[in-house]
Design a protein around this motif. Structure first.
Motif, PDB file in Angstrom:
ATOM      1  N   ARG A 245      19.693  81.050 -84.995  1.00 36.89           N
ATOM      2  CA  ARG A 245      20.707  82.089 -85.187  1.00 36.89           C
ATOM      3  C   ARG A 245      21.933  81.557 -85.930  1.00 36.89           C
ATOM      4  O   ARG A 245      22.519  82.255 -86.765  1.00 36.89           O
ATOM      5  CB  ARG A 245      21.093  82.691 -83.834  1.00 36.89           C
ATOM      6  N   GLU A 246      22.314  80.333 -85.647  1.00 31.44           N
ATOM      7  CA  GLU A 246      23.433  79.747 -86.381  1.00 31.44           C
ATOM      8  C   GLU A 246      23.074  79.540 -87.851  1.00 31.44           C
ATOM      9  O   GLU A 246      23.843  79.890 -88.742  1.00 31.44           O
ATOM     10  CB  GLU A 246      23.839  78.416 -85.758  1.00 31.44           C
ATOM     11  N   LEU A 287      11.028  82.142 -93.107  1.00 35.64           N
ATOM     12  CA  LEU A 287       9.871  82.190 -92.202  1.00 35.64           C
ATOM     13  C   LEU A 287      10.316  82.410 -90.759  1.00 35.64           C
ATOM     14  O   LEU A 287       9.648  83.109 -90.005  1.00 35.64           O
ATOM     15  CB  LEU A 287       9.078  80.882 -92.300  1.00 35.64           C
ATOM     16  N   TRP A 288      11.443  81.809 -90.371  1.00 38.60           N
ATOM     17  CA  TRP A 288      11.925  81.948 -88.989  1.00 38.60           C
ATOM     18  C   TRP A 288      12.511  83.331 -88.733  1.00 38.60           C
ATOM     19  O   TRP A 288      12.504  83.813 -87.605  1.00 38.60           O
ATOM     20  CB  TRP A 288      13.021  80.920 -88.686  1.00 38.60           C
ATOM     21  N   LEU A 289      13.007  83.970 -89.814  1.00 41.67           N
ATOM     22  CA  LEU A 289      13.761  85.219 -89.668  1.00 41.67           C
ATOM     23  C   LEU A 289      12.998  86.451 -90.127  1.00 41.67           C
ATOM     24  O   LEU A 289      13.585  87.527 -90.249  1.00 41.67           O
ATOM     25  CB  LEU A 289      15.074  85.115 -90.458  1.00 41.67           C
ATOM     26  N   GLN A 295      14.851  88.302 -82.820  1.00 41.37           N
ATOM     27  CA  GLN A 295      13.478  88.066 -82.364  1.00 41.37           C
ATOM     28  C   GLN A 295      13.012  86.646 -82.655  1.00 41.37           C
ATOM     29  O   GLN A 295      11.826  86.335 -82.473  1.00 41.37           O
ATOM     30  CB  GLN A 295      12.519  89.061 -83.038  1.00 41.37           C
ATOM     31  N   ALA A 296      13.913  85.804 -83.095  1.00 45.26           N
ATOM     32  CA  ALA A 296      13.547  84.434 -83.453  1.00 45.26           C
ATOM     33  C   ALA A 296      12.877  83.721 -82.288  1.00 45.26           C
ATOM     34  O   ALA A 296      13.344  83.779 -81.150  1.00 45.26           O
ATOM     35  CB  ALA A 296      14.787  83.658 -83.889  1.00 45.26           C
ATOM     36  N   VAL A 297      11.751  83.085 -82.559  1.00 41.26           N
ATOM     37  CA  VAL A 297      10.954  82.271 -81.635  1.00 41.26           C
ATOM     38  C   VAL A 297      10.116  83.130 -80.670  1.00 41.26           C
ATOM     39  O   VAL A 297       9.250  82.629 -79.972  1.00 41.26           O
ATOM     40  CB  VAL A 297      11.822  81.261 -80.838  1.00 41.26           C
ATOM     41  N   SER A 332      13.511  84.067 -70.586  1.00 41.51           N
ATOM     42  CA  SER A 332      14.498  83.377 -69.757  1.00 41.51           C
ATOM     43  C   SER A 332      15.556  82.680 -70.617  1.00 41.51           C
ATOM     44  O   SER A 332      16.735  82.609 -70.254  1.00 41.51           O
ATOM     45  CB  SER A 332      13.806  82.346 -68.871  1.00 41.51           C
ATOM     46  N   ALA A 333      15.118  82.183 -71.782  1.00 43.80           N
ATOM     47  CA  ALA A 333      16.039  81.459 -72.658  1.00 43.80           C
ATOM     48  C   ALA A 333      17.115  82.373 -73.252  1.00 43.80           C
ATOM     49  O   ALA A 333      18.248  81.938 -73.451  1.00 43.80           O
ATOM     50  CB  ALA A 333      15.261  80.778 -73.774  1.00 43.80           C
ATOM     51  N   VAL A 334      16.771  83.604 -73.520  1.00 42.71           N
ATOM     52  CA  VAL A 334      17.731  84.506 -74.172  1.00 42.71           C
ATOM     53  C   VAL A 334      18.352  85.493 -73.197  1.00 42.71           C
ATOM     54  O   VAL A 334      19.184  86.312 -73.573  1.00 42.71           O
ATOM     55  CB  VAL A 334      17.061  85.292 -75.326  1.00 42.71           C
ATOM     56  N   ALA A 335      17.950  85.473 -71.919  1.00 41.24           N
ATOM     57  CA  ALA A 335      18.459  86.446 -70.940  1.00 41.24           C
ATOM     58  C   ALA A 335      19.957  86.318 -70.756  1.00 41.24           C
ATOM     59  O   ALA A 335      20.498  85.206 -70.773  1.00 41.24           O
ATOM     60  CB  ALA A 335      17.743  86.238 -69.605  1.00 41.24           C
TER      61      ALA A 335
END
Length: 335
Positions: A245-246, A287-289, A295-297, A332-335
């Motif tokens: 995201r950065e 590719l990541w975006l 929605q990354a990852v 869990s990582a983005v919650a």
């Protein structure tokens, strides 16, 4: 710094778009969380390298160690054997292995939503369609991995018998173009980084994107490890999402600063050539975006369903009831 073993370094760059912090995690024996790349370090792996160099993993109390592998197939093998905590590999290759039922390795994130691979040929004899590969000699950096799985899927879609295409082992880099000019291969597989280096040398290349219809590159780990050390994987995923995201929000000047930061922490071949490195990072960022920064990852359920159907129809994967991916760690990582 040894290219076969890299220790994640921390730096004092404060991050925008920060996700919630996590507590202290427990990783592999010895306290380190080992991540395996399929090939030599490049800016294709910037989400992990930048997360490490900018201190994001350290902020999650995750002591990351990056190791360089020898092909995408080895990533699945070493993850299954418990030799590494996590690794990056091609989804097509992984899905086929997962369906075999003899490994508990599962995908817990998709970093490249579309294939990162390209088919490089000579401008004087360009290959612009997978059907044109029939009867040709194609160079691959490794056999039995994600590159070869992508090649086979492309050939099946184009109605080409995969056995009609001869494969030669080549390096993933500019030296392989000399093999095309010498007539030893007609084309070879590379990625965004390869193309950046070739174009910087002003070589007369033709590039065809390897669109195989399945998720591109995924992060994998043993299911048992995900359960036993869940906090470590949440911390890893959180750091990677923060990094993506950065990097997504950066202009070229900021990207150059990020590249310099990664170069100070890791031995990345070719990173000293600023114009090539910037083009490389920009290309990989797409590719990541491709499904958006938010929605990354994340594993896209629709894409995984369609991708598995393509592999099944092509005879490159067996029918299975096993789950191919989990979004539990990402959520869990983005919650």
């Amino acid at each position: 710094m040894n290219r076969r073993s890299f220790l994640g370094a921390a730096a004092g760059m404060a991050g925008a778009l920060m996700l919630p912090a996590a507590g202290v995690v427990r990783a592999a024996p010895g306290g380190k969380f080992t991540f395996l790349t399929p090939f030599t370090l490049s800016l294709a792996f910037a989400p992990v390298l930048y997360a490490s160099a900018s201190g994001k993993f350290k902020a999650q109390s995750l002591d990351l160690r990056v190791e360089v592998g020898r092909g995408a197939a080895q990533v699945v093998q070493l993850a299954a054997a418990g030799q590494v905590n996590a690794g990056r590999t091609g989804a097509a290759n992984y899905m086929s292995a997962r369906a075999q039922g003899n490994s508990d390795v599962v995908a817990f994130g998709t970093i490249a939503q579309i294939s990162p691979f390209v088919v490089v040929s000579a401008e004087r004899a360009p290959i612009a369609d997978a059907g044109e590969l029939a009867g040709k000699i194609v160079g691959l950096a490794s056999f039995g991995g994600s590159m070869e799985a992508t090649l086979n899927l492309m050939l099946v879609h184009a109605g080409v018998d995969p056995t009609s295409v001869r494969r030669e082992r080549v390096a993933d880099g500019p030296a392989s173009f000399a093999m095309i000019e010498a007539g030893r291969v007609h084309a070879f597989f590379g990625n965004t980084s390869t193309v950046s280096r070739l174009r910087a040398q002003k070589l007369a290349i033709s590039v065809m994107h390897a669109d195989d219809g399945v998720p591109g590159q995924v992060y994998v780990a043993r299911e048992s490890e995900l359960a036993a050390n869940r906090d470590a994987y949440v911390a890893f995923t959180r750091g990677v999402v923060q990094a993506v995201r950065e990097l997504a929000a950066m202009d070229d000047a900021a990207l150059m600063q990020a590249i310099a930061l990664m170069g100070d922490a890791f031995d990345i071949p070719g990173i000293d050539k600023a114009d090539i490195a910037l083009q490389d990072l920009r290309g990989n960022r797409e590719l990541w975006l491709s499904h958006g920064a938010e929605q990354a990852v994340r594993n896209d359920p629709k894409q995984w369903q369609e991708g598995s159907k393509l592999l099944l129809d092509a005879g490159l994967m067996r029918t299975t009831d096993r789950k191919l991916y989990t979004n539990d760690i990402w959520e869990s990582a983005v919650a």
